[in-house]
Scaffold this motif. Sequence first.
Motif, short mmCIF file in Angstrom:
data_model
loop_
_atom_site.label_atom_id
_atom_site.label_comp_id
_atom_site.label_asym_id
_atom_site.label_seq_id
_atom_site.Cartn_x
_atom_site.Cartn_y
_atom_site.Cartn_z
N UNK A 128 0.81 -1.21 0.00
CA UNK A 128 0.00 0.00 0.00
C UNK A 128 0.85 1.28 0.00
N UNK A 129 0.18 2.39 -0.30
CA UNK A 129 0.85 3.69 -0.40
C UNK A 129 0.21 4.70 0.55
N UNK A 130 1.04 5.57 1.08
CA UNK A 130 0.57 6.72 1.85
C UNK A 130 1.10 7.96 1.13
N UNK A 131 0.22 8.91 0.85
CA UNK A 131 0.60 10.11 0.09
C UNK A 131 0.35 11.34 0.96
N UNK A 132 1.37 12.18 1.05
CA UNK A 132 1.20 13.44 1.77
C UNK A 132 2.07 14.50 1.09
N UNK A 133 2.07 15.70 1.67
CA UNK A 133 2.80 16.82 1.08
C UNK A 133 3.93 17.25 2.01
N UNK A 134 4.96 17.85 1.42
CA UNK A 134 6.15 18.24 2.18
C UNK A 134 5.86 19.37 3.16
N UNK A 135 4.72 20.07 3.01
CA UNK A 135 4.39 21.17 3.92
C UNK A 135 3.50 20.72 5.07
N UNK A 136 3.30 19.41 5.22
CA UNK A 136 2.41 18.87 6.25
C UNK A 136 3.18 18.65 7.55
N UNK A 137 3.76 19.73 8.06
CA UNK A 137 4.73 19.65 9.16
C UNK A 137 4.14 19.16 10.48
N UNK A 138 2.83 19.26 10.66
CA UNK A 138 2.19 18.85 11.90
C UNK A 138 1.74 17.38 11.89
N UNK A 139 2.05 16.67 10.80
CA UNK A 139 1.68 15.26 10.68
C UNK A 139 2.18 14.48 11.90
N UNK A 140 1.33 13.56 12.39
CA UNK A 140 1.70 12.76 13.55
C UNK A 140 1.73 11.27 13.19
N UNK A 141 2.48 10.52 13.98
CA UNK A 141 2.51 9.07 13.79
C UNK A 141 1.13 8.46 14.01
N UNK A 142 0.33 9.05 14.86
CA UNK A 142 -1.02 8.53 15.11
C UNK A 142 -1.88 8.62 13.86
N UNK A 143 -1.72 9.71 13.11
CA UNK A 143 -2.48 9.85 11.87
C UNK A 143 -2.03 8.83 10.84
N UNK A 144 -0.72 8.59 10.77
CA UNK A 144 -0.19 7.58 9.86
C UNK A 144 -0.77 6.21 10.22
N UNK A 145 -0.83 5.90 11.51
CA UNK A 145 -1.38 4.61 11.96
C UNK A 145 -2.85 4.48 11.58
N UNK A 146 -3.61 5.57 11.69
CA UNK A 146 -5.03 5.53 11.33
C UNK A 146 -5.21 5.22 9.85
N UNK A 147 -4.36 5.79 9.01
CA UNK A 147 -4.45 5.53 7.57
C UNK A 147 -4.05 4.09 7.26
#
Length: 294
Positions: free
Chosen positions: A121-140
């Motif tokens: 699988x793939x996760x796609x985000x942007x380089x300006x998403x500086x507030x991204x958290x590991x919890x959000x990655x886990x949810x996806x």
Amino acid sequence: GEPCSMNSHSFAASPANREPLRAIVLAAQRQGALDPLAARFGTTHKCLIPLHGRPLIAYVLETLGSSAHVGEIVVSVEEEQFPEIAAIAAHLGLAGQVRPVAAQSNIADSVIAAAEDHDGPFLITTADNALLTERSVAAMARALDRCDAAMALAQEESVRAAHPEGQRRFYGFRDGGYSNCNLYGIGSRKALSAAEIFRGGGQFAKKARRIVDAFGLVNLLMLRARLVSLDGGLQRISRRIGHRIVPVVLPDGSQAIDVDNDRTYDVVAELLEPRLHARQHAPLHAMHPPRRAA
């Protein structure tokens, strides 16, 4: 079968036997235009502007590199920026995990190029998403255990609670306002055609023509009139693109705030400060982004 939707309570870890996510970080400059923030800081790209002493993209790479759900991290950027991305990754201790890939003329083709021959699988985000958290990655990651594609959103109330000036654009649904978190999941190569929703660029809320092209006029009118719920709207979009795309509603409203302009740069800087203190980050002074040629 079990409904393929996610809410703020669905944050348990993904099964250990699932393939790790290939994270795709969109970091290219819009063609033919220097980003105003890049101009302000004298850098070639917005992803390289300094924020608390570090290049903006460093925050995204660090979060992805810290996640147990992420394997390889591919940065989609122009080839002349490959050495700078490699240097940032090395400073973060991620030299073996981060790899730049040449960006294409639009976001959809950039996603497909970054996916290469990987099955997902793939996760796609942007380089300006500086507030991204590991919890959000886990949810996806959890969402992709059951779905073709997933899109992270945050409710208007939680976004405003995170910061009243953080986000001014919301999608209006029958069940309330939501903001896009610039975080997407695609389960497999077969579902990569969902990347077509990116063709022509992002900022759907600002550019109605792109929504018409991607989602269809009837869907647009129903969204504008607040006639559908979030789930209902995404079901219509799913039928349009031929893949089930589900909402992952994140409880942390800061996830919908990225560095888009001077106002949001200040907001993100403010919201990052307590996190940096908590994690005892040392500014990476050696990581000076390249100055733009006069």
